[in-house]
Design a protein around this motif. Structure first.
Motif, PDB file in Angstrom:
ATOM      1  N   ARG A  94     -17.426 -11.550  36.446  1.00 21.32           N
ATOM      2  CA  ARG A  94     -18.811 -11.580  35.967  1.00 21.32           C
ATOM      3  C   ARG A  94     -19.461 -10.219  36.096  1.00 21.32           C
ATOM      4  O   ARG A  94     -19.310  -9.533  37.107  1.00 21.32           O
ATOM      5  CB  ARG A  94     -19.614 -12.602  36.778  1.00 21.32           C
ATOM      6  CG  ARG A  94     -19.110 -14.004  36.590  1.00 21.32           C
ATOM      7  CD  ARG A  94     -19.888 -14.947  37.466  1.00 21.32           C
ATOM      8  NE  ARG A  94     -21.037 -15.445  36.747  1.00 21.32           N
ATOM      9  CZ  ARG A  94     -21.418 -16.709  36.794  1.00 21.32           C
ATOM     10  NH1 ARG A  94     -20.765 -17.581  37.523  1.00 21.32           N
ATOM     11  NH2 ARG A  94     -22.451 -17.103  36.119  1.00 21.32           N
ATOM     12  N   CYS A  95     -20.177  -9.855  35.096  1.00 23.31           N
ATOM     13  CA  CYS A  95     -20.931  -8.613  35.096  1.00 23.31           C
ATOM     14  C   CYS A  95     -21.941  -8.715  33.959  1.00 23.31           C
ATOM     15  O   CYS A  95     -22.182  -9.810  33.457  1.00 23.31           O
ATOM     16  CB  CYS A  95     -20.005  -7.408  34.912  1.00 23.31           C
ATOM     17  SG  CYS A  95     -18.888  -7.522  33.502  1.00 23.31           S
ATOM     18  N   ARG A  96     -22.553  -7.615  33.581  1.00 23.64           N
ATOM     19  CA  ARG A  96     -23.482  -7.664  32.444  1.00 23.64           C
ATOM     20  C   ARG A  96     -23.319  -6.409  31.603  1.00 23.64           C
ATOM     21  O   ARG A  96     -22.905  -5.364  32.107  1.00 23.64           O
ATOM     22  CB  ARG A  96     -24.921  -7.813  32.940  1.00 23.64           C
ATOM     23  CG  ARG A  96     -25.335  -6.764  33.932  1.00 23.64           C
ATOM     24  CD  ARG A  96     -26.603  -7.163  34.693  1.00 23.64           C
ATOM     25  NE  ARG A  96     -26.986  -6.103  35.626  1.00 23.64           N
ATOM     26  CZ  ARG A  96     -26.573  -6.026  36.888  1.00 23.64           C
ATOM     27  NH1 ARG A  96     -25.774  -6.946  37.391  1.00 23.64           N
ATOM     28  NH2 ARG A  96     -26.951  -5.014  37.655  1.00 23.64           N
ATOM     29  N   MET A  97     -23.644  -6.538  30.340  1.00 24.43           N
ATOM     30  CA  MET A  97     -23.641  -5.384  29.440  1.00 24.43           C
ATOM     31  C   MET A  97     -25.046  -4.797  29.502  1.00 24.43           C
ATOM     32  O   MET A  97     -26.032  -5.520  29.291  1.00 24.43           O
ATOM     33  CB  MET A  97     -23.313  -5.851  28.017  1.00 24.43           C
ATOM     34  CG  MET A  97     -23.093  -4.748  27.021  1.00 24.43           C
ATOM     35  SD  MET A  97     -21.586  -3.813  27.292  1.00 24.43           S
ATOM     36  CE  MET A  97     -20.358  -5.007  26.798  1.00 24.43           C
ATOM     37  N   SER A  98     -25.132  -3.519  29.825  1.00 31.34           N
ATOM     38  CA  SER A  98     -26.441  -2.911  30.030  1.00 31.34           C
ATOM     39  C   SER A  98     -26.548  -1.540  29.375  1.00 31.34           C
ATOM     40  O   SER A  98     -25.543  -0.933  29.018  1.00 31.34           O
ATOM     41  CB  SER A  98     -26.719  -2.760  31.532  1.00 31.34           C
ATOM     42  OG  SER A  98     -26.854  -4.018  32.147  1.00 31.34           O
ATOM     43  N   VAL A  99     -27.792  -1.098  29.246  1.00 30.40           N
ATOM     44  CA  VAL A  99     -28.076   0.275  28.835  1.00 30.40           C
ATOM     45  C   VAL A  99     -28.413   1.060  30.095  1.00 30.40           C
ATOM     46  O   VAL A  99     -29.179   0.583  30.938  1.00 30.40           O
ATOM     47  CB  VAL A  99     -29.282   0.340  27.863  1.00 30.40           C
ATOM     48  CG1 VAL A  99     -29.507   1.781  27.384  1.00 30.40           C
ATOM     49  CG2 VAL A  99     -29.088  -0.605  26.676  1.00 30.40           C
ATOM     50  N   ALA A 100     -27.842   2.248  30.239  1.00 28.38           N
ATOM     51  CA  ALA A 100     -28.163   3.098  31.389  1.00 28.38           C
ATOM     52  C   ALA A 100     -28.423   4.515  30.907  1.00 28.38           C
ATOM     53  O   ALA A 100     -27.859   4.963  29.902  1.00 28.38           O
ATOM     54  CB  ALA A 100     -27.024   3.080  32.408  1.00 28.38           C
ATOM     55  N   THR A 101     -29.306   5.192  31.641  1.00 19.08           N
ATOM     56  CA  THR A 101     -29.660   6.580  31.297  1.00 19.08           C
ATOM     57  C   THR A 101     -29.762   7.402  32.578  1.00 19.08           C
ATOM     58  O   THR A 101     -29.713   6.853  33.680  1.00 19.08           O
ATOM     59  CB  THR A 101     -31.036   6.672  30.591  1.00 19.08           C
ATOM     60  OG1 THR A 101     -32.058   6.305  31.540  1.00 19.08           O
ATOM     61  CG2 THR A 101     -31.117   5.751  29.378  1.00 19.08           C
ATOM     62  N   ARG A 102     -29.947   8.708  32.419  1.00 14.16           N
ATOM     63  CA  ARG A 102     -30.305   9.521  33.580  1.00 14.16           C
ATOM     64  C   ARG A 102     -31.692   9.086  34.037  1.00 14.16           C
ATOM     65  O   ARG A 102     -32.520   8.649  33.238  1.00 14.16           O
ATOM     66  CB  ARG A 102     -30.342  11.003  33.190  1.00 14.16           C
ATOM     67  CG  ARG A 102     -28.979  11.654  33.234  1.00 14.16           C
ATOM     68  CD  ARG A 102     -29.002  12.992  32.576  1.00 14.16           C
ATOM     69  NE  ARG A 102     -30.058  13.866  33.083  1.00 14.16           N
ATOM     70  CZ  ARG A 102     -30.002  15.188  33.027  1.00 14.16           C
ATOM     71  NH1 ARG A 102     -28.948  15.777  32.490  1.00 14.16           N
ATOM     72  NH2 ARG A 102     -30.997  15.911  33.479  1.00 14.16           N
ATOM     73  N   ASP A 134     -25.155 -11.228  29.604  1.00 18.01           N
ATOM     74  CA  ASP A 134     -24.333 -11.611  30.754  1.00 18.01           C
ATOM     75  C   ASP A 134     -22.891 -11.783  30.298  1.00 18.01           C
ATOM     76  O   ASP A 134     -22.636 -12.350  29.234  1.00 18.01           O
ATOM     77  CB  ASP A 134     -24.830 -12.919  31.377  1.00 18.01           C
ATOM     78  CG  ASP A 134     -26.113 -12.710  32.158  1.00 18.01           C
ATOM     79  OD1 ASP A 134     -26.230 -11.642  32.788  1.00 18.01           O
ATOM     80  OD2 ASP A 134     -26.988 -13.596  32.130  1.00 18.01           O
ATOM     81  N   ILE A 135     -21.986 -11.285  31.110  1.00 15.33           N
ATOM     82  CA  ILE A 135     -20.564 -11.296  30.754  1.00 15.33           C
ATOM     83  C   ILE A 135     -19.764 -12.071  31.804  1.00 15.33           C
ATOM     84  O   ILE A 135     -20.015 -11.944  32.997  1.00 15.33           O
ATOM     85  CB  ILE A 135     -20.009  -9.845  30.686  1.00 15.33           C
ATOM     86  CG1 ILE A 135     -20.792  -8.983  29.701  1.00 15.33           C
ATOM     87  CG2 ILE A 135     -18.509  -9.844  30.379  1.00 15.33           C
ATOM     88  CD1 ILE A 135     -20.670  -9.352  28.247  1.00 15.33           C
ATOM     89  N   SER A 136     -18.825 -12.881  31.313  1.00 17.63           N
ATOM     90  CA  SER A 136     -17.808 -13.467  32.186  1.00 17.63           C
ATOM     91  C   SER A 136     -16.575 -13.655  31.316  1.00 17.63           C
ATOM     92  O   SER A 136     -16.619 -13.382  30.113  1.00 17.63           O
ATOM     93  CB  SER A 136     -18.307 -14.800  32.756  1.00 17.63           C
ATOM     94  OG  SER A 136     -18.657 -15.672  31.700  1.00 17.63           O
ATOM     95  N   SER A 137     -15.488 -14.099  31.920  1.00 18.33           N
ATOM     96  CA  SER A 137     -14.258 -14.236  31.143  1.00 18.33           C
ATOM     97  C   SER A 137     -14.066 -15.659  30.648  1.00 18.33           C
ATOM     98  O   SER A 137     -14.429 -16.616  31.323  1.00 18.33           O
ATOM     99  CB  SER A 137     -13.046 -13.817  31.966  1.00 18.33           C
ATOM    100  OG  SER A 137     -13.031 -12.430  32.131  1.00 18.33           O
ATOM    101  N   ARG A 138     -13.510 -15.772  29.464  1.00 13.10           N
ATOM    102  CA  ARG A 138     -13.266 -17.065  28.844  1.00 13.10           C
ATOM    103  C   ARG A 138     -11.789 -17.309  28.632  1.00 13.10           C
ATOM    104  O   ARG A 138     -11.019 -16.372  28.438  1.00 13.10           O
ATOM    105  CB  ARG A 138     -13.938 -17.114  27.474  1.00 13.10           C
ATOM    106  CG  ARG A 138     -15.405 -17.459  27.564  1.00 13.10           C
ATOM    107  CD  ARG A 138     -16.264 -16.373  27.014  1.00 13.10           C
ATOM    108  NE  ARG A 138     -17.599 -16.467  27.605  1.00 13.10           N
ATOM    109  CZ  ARG A 138     -18.573 -17.194  27.098  1.00 13.10           C
ATOM    110  NH1 ARG A 138     -18.402 -17.884  26.005  1.00 13.10           N
ATOM    111  NH2 ARG A 138     -19.754 -17.223  27.682  1.00 13.10           N
TER     112      ARG A 138
END
Ligand code: ATP
Ligand code: MG
Length: 223
Positions: free
Chosen positions: A103-111, A191-195
């Motif tokens: 489990r994790c999430r797809m996100s936007v990140a910046t400085r 939200d991410i998990s495996s299927r």
């Protein structure tokens, strides 16, 4: 050979998906008999006769299952969604179960010093580096933000630090990697998990072997 006596091939990727699938297999009465971290084999036998595990790249799991190189597999929602978008909708994969692993999430990140809110509000172009160009394209299109996408295959965190991009779209779990590189998560996309993914033909032809396995996984996930 009757359908019931046919073997089963399960496609997994090394690392967290393999590790987190082991307890589910165990709950279904299946032990993998070799450790991919110490063995160089790509086909691993299991304690259940006829059931074997093949080790493939995470992004190759849907391909193996779609074309019958494996009967079933475990793939991240990130990989499945990205490839479905790239193929213009969906692939012919049966996805019976969210395994709730990796489990994790797809996100936007910046400085930390990049004003993401202002960049998004002003409708200015932003440069985004990512492995997930289709998901990033859709996300920024939905927000009405002009985006220049830069495709990378790894070490995404480096892109904002070197000036290659303003932002990255990547998977985040604890945020430790972002923090270590002085990046901040500015937006969560999904939200991410495996299927579990299953080959359509195998589902029909090997139903007697597959169905109990899927049911055992479902029980283990719910427990
Ligand atoms: P490779 O490392 O071979 O280039 P990859 O980076 O896609 O491939 P992994 O990093 O093992 O492979 O990720 C495999 C899957 O695990 C991803 O598709 C995702 O679903 C999940 N995953 C990736 N990163 C994380 C994370 N930080 N926390 C939890 N799950 C993750
Ligand atoms: Mg990796």
């Amino acid at each position: 050979m009757s359908a019931a006596s046919q073997g089963l091939t399960l496609a997994l990727s090394k690392g967290r998906i393999f590790e987190e699938t082991l307890p589910l297999l165990r709950a279904a009465g299946i032990e993998v008999l070799e450790d991919p971290e110490t063995s160089r084999k790509l086909i691993l036998p299991t304690s259940r006769e006829g059931v074997r595990v093949v080790l493939v790249r995470a992004s190759d799991v849907p391909t193996y299952v779609q074309y019958g190189g494996a009967d079933l597999g475990v793939a991240g929602r990130d990989v499945l969604h990205e490839q479905a978008l790239a193929q213009g909708g969906s692939h012919g994969l049966y996805q019976p179960l969210d395994l709730k692993i990796a489990r994790c999430r797809m996100s936007v990140a910046t400085r930390a010093d990049f004003d993401y809110a202002a960049a998004v509000k002003q409708g200015s172009r932003i440069r985004v580096a990512t492995k997930y160009t289709e998901m990033a394209r859709q996300h920024f299109a939905d927000k009405g933000v002009h985006v220049d996408l830069i495709k990378l295959y790894g070490s995404m965190e480096l892109a904002p630090l070197t000036g290659l991009a303003d932002a990255i779209v990547d998977l985040v779990s604890t945020g430790g990697t972002l923090r270590a590189n002085k990046l901040v998560e500015v937006e969560q996309i999904m939200d991410i998990s495996s299927r579990l993914v299953v080959n359509q033909a195998a589902l029909k032809l090997k139903r007697d072997t597959l169905r109990p396995l899927i049911d055992a996984f479902a029980k283990a996930v719910a427990a």
